[in-house]
Write a protein that holds these residues in place. Sequence first.
Motif, PDB file in Angstrom:
ATOM      1  N   ARG A  49       0.830  -1.202   0.000  1.00 32.55           N
ATOM      2  CA  ARG A  49       0.000   0.000   0.000  1.00 32.55           C
ATOM      3  C   ARG A  49       0.869   1.258   0.000  1.00 32.55           C
ATOM      4  NH1 ARG A  49      -1.273   2.827   4.065  1.00 32.55           N
ATOM      5  NH2 ARG A  49      -0.960   1.201   5.602  1.00 32.55           N
TER       6      ARG A  49
ATOM      7  N   ALA B  57       2.507   1.723  -3.385  1.00 29.20           N
ATOM      8  CA  ALA B  57       1.521   2.209  -4.357  1.00 29.20           C
ATOM      9  C   ALA B  57       1.257   3.701  -4.149  1.00 29.20           C
ATOM     10  CB  ALA B  57       0.221   1.413  -4.239  1.00 29.20           C
ATOM     11  N   GLN B  58       1.127   4.132  -2.906  1.00 28.91           N
ATOM     12  CA  GLN B  58       0.914   5.555  -2.622  1.00 28.91           C
ATOM     13  C   GLN B  58       2.098   6.393  -3.087  1.00 28.91           C
ATOM     14  OE1 GLN B  58       0.227   5.376   1.604  1.00 28.91           O
ATOM     15  NE2 GLN B  58      -1.986   5.153   1.361  1.00 28.91           N
ATOM     16  N   SER B  59       3.278   5.876  -2.883  1.00 27.13           N
ATOM     17  CA  SER B  59       4.472   6.595  -3.320  1.00 27.13           C
ATOM     18  C   SER B  59       4.497   6.724  -4.841  1.00 27.13           C
ATOM     19  CB  SER B  59       5.727   5.877  -2.828  1.00 27.13           C
ATOM     20  OG  SER B  59       6.875   6.514  -3.307  1.00 27.13           O
TER      21      SER B  59
ATOM     22  N   ASP C 108       1.912   6.718  -6.798  1.00 29.70           N
ATOM     23  CA  ASP C 108       0.835   7.629  -7.199  1.00 29.70           C
ATOM     24  C   ASP C 108       1.271   9.091  -7.110  1.00 29.70           C
ATOM     25  OD1 ASP C 108      -0.970   5.615  -7.767  1.00 29.70           O
ATOM     26  OD2 ASP C 108      -1.913   5.668  -5.791  1.00 29.70           O
ATOM     27  N   ALA C 109       2.215   9.389  -6.247  1.00 31.43           N
ATOM     28  CA  ALA C 109       2.708  10.762  -6.064  1.00 31.43           C
ATOM     29  C   ALA C 109       4.005  11.011  -6.819  1.00 31.43           C
ATOM     30  CB  ALA C 109       2.914  11.030  -4.573  1.00 31.43           C
ATOM     31  N   TRP C 110       4.455  10.053  -7.577  1.00 31.27           N
ATOM     32  CA  TRP C 110       5.734  10.080  -8.282  1.00 31.27           C
ATOM     33  C   TRP C 110       5.810  11.239  -9.260  1.00 31.27           C
ATOM     34  CZ3 TRP C 110       6.965   5.570 -12.120  1.00 31.27           C
ATOM     35  CH2 TRP C 110       8.204   5.771 -12.707  1.00 31.27           C
TER      36      TRP C 110
ATOM     37  N   GLN D 100      12.717   6.214  -7.777  1.00 32.86           N
ATOM     38  CA  GLN D 100      11.620   5.255  -7.741  1.00 32.86           C
ATOM     39  C   GLN D 100      12.093   3.865  -8.153  1.00 32.86           C
ATOM     40  OE1 GLN D 100       8.876   5.636  -6.323  1.00 32.86           O
ATOM     41  NE2 GLN D 100       8.703   7.832  -6.150  1.00 32.86           N
TER      42      GLN D 100
ATOM     43  N   THR E 288       1.383  -0.464 -12.665  1.00 32.99           N
ATOM     44  CA  THR E 288       0.204   0.255 -13.133  1.00 32.99           C
ATOM     45  C   THR E 288       0.109   1.618 -12.467  1.00 32.99           C
ATOM     46  OG1 THR E 288      -0.940  -1.810 -13.572  1.00 32.99           O
ATOM     47  CG2 THR E 288      -2.312   0.144 -13.344  1.00 32.99           C
ATOM     48  N   HIS E 289       0.447   1.680 -11.187  1.00 32.60           N
ATOM     49  CA  HIS E 289       0.455   2.969 -10.490  1.00 32.60           C
ATOM     50  C   HIS E 289       1.471   3.911 -11.145  1.00 32.60           C
ATOM     51  CE1 HIS E 289      -2.130   2.232  -6.989  1.00 32.60           C
ATOM     52  NE2 HIS E 289      -1.749   0.980  -7.137  1.00 32.60           N
TER      53      HIS E 289
ATOM     54  N   GLY F 282       0.280   5.026 -14.682  1.00 30.81           N
ATOM     55  CA  GLY F 282      -0.768   6.036 -14.600  1.00 30.81           C
ATOM     56  C   GLY F 282      -0.195   7.422 -14.350  1.00 30.81           C
ATOM     57  N   ARG F 283       0.771   7.478 -13.467  1.00 30.25           N
ATOM     58  CA  ARG F 283       1.404   8.765 -13.157  1.00 30.25           C
ATOM     59  C   ARG F 283       2.174   9.294 -14.367  1.00 30.25           C
ATOM     60  NH1 ARG F 283       0.236  12.878  -9.984  1.00 30.25           N
ATOM     61  NH2 ARG F 283       2.100  13.984  -9.438  1.00 30.25           N
TER      62      ARG F 283
END
Length: 107
Positions: free
Chosen positions: A38, A41-43, A45-47, A55, A76-77, A80-81
């Motif tokens: 989790r 994934a959060q990291s 998403d903020a990349w 990263q 995928t995260h 998306g970013r």
Amino acid sequence: AVERWNPSDRQNRAGEWICPWLPHMQTELASLMPSIRRKLAQSLDAWKPEHNAEQRDLLKPWMAVFDRKTMDSLSTHAAGRLALQLRAFEVNPAGQQGIDALRSILA
């Protein structure tokens, strides 16, 4: 400790202090894996593309830990970013600016 962990903190990489113990304590550490996934994934998403190398370094130790499905989900995260960053990029043949941002995205 994992709940307070910030994956972007280069001084405190969980992969460096958890992964070496997995062969010896896999059962005991298994309960940490959902929180780690989790947080990663959060990291992602903020990349920001300018942090590509960081990263990649963040994810490297986990590639040997998580199964393919989990790594695909994390990818995928990241994808998306990167797609968001590409959508924001303007192409201007007459006077292209921000080419370094594009290089970071494509790196």
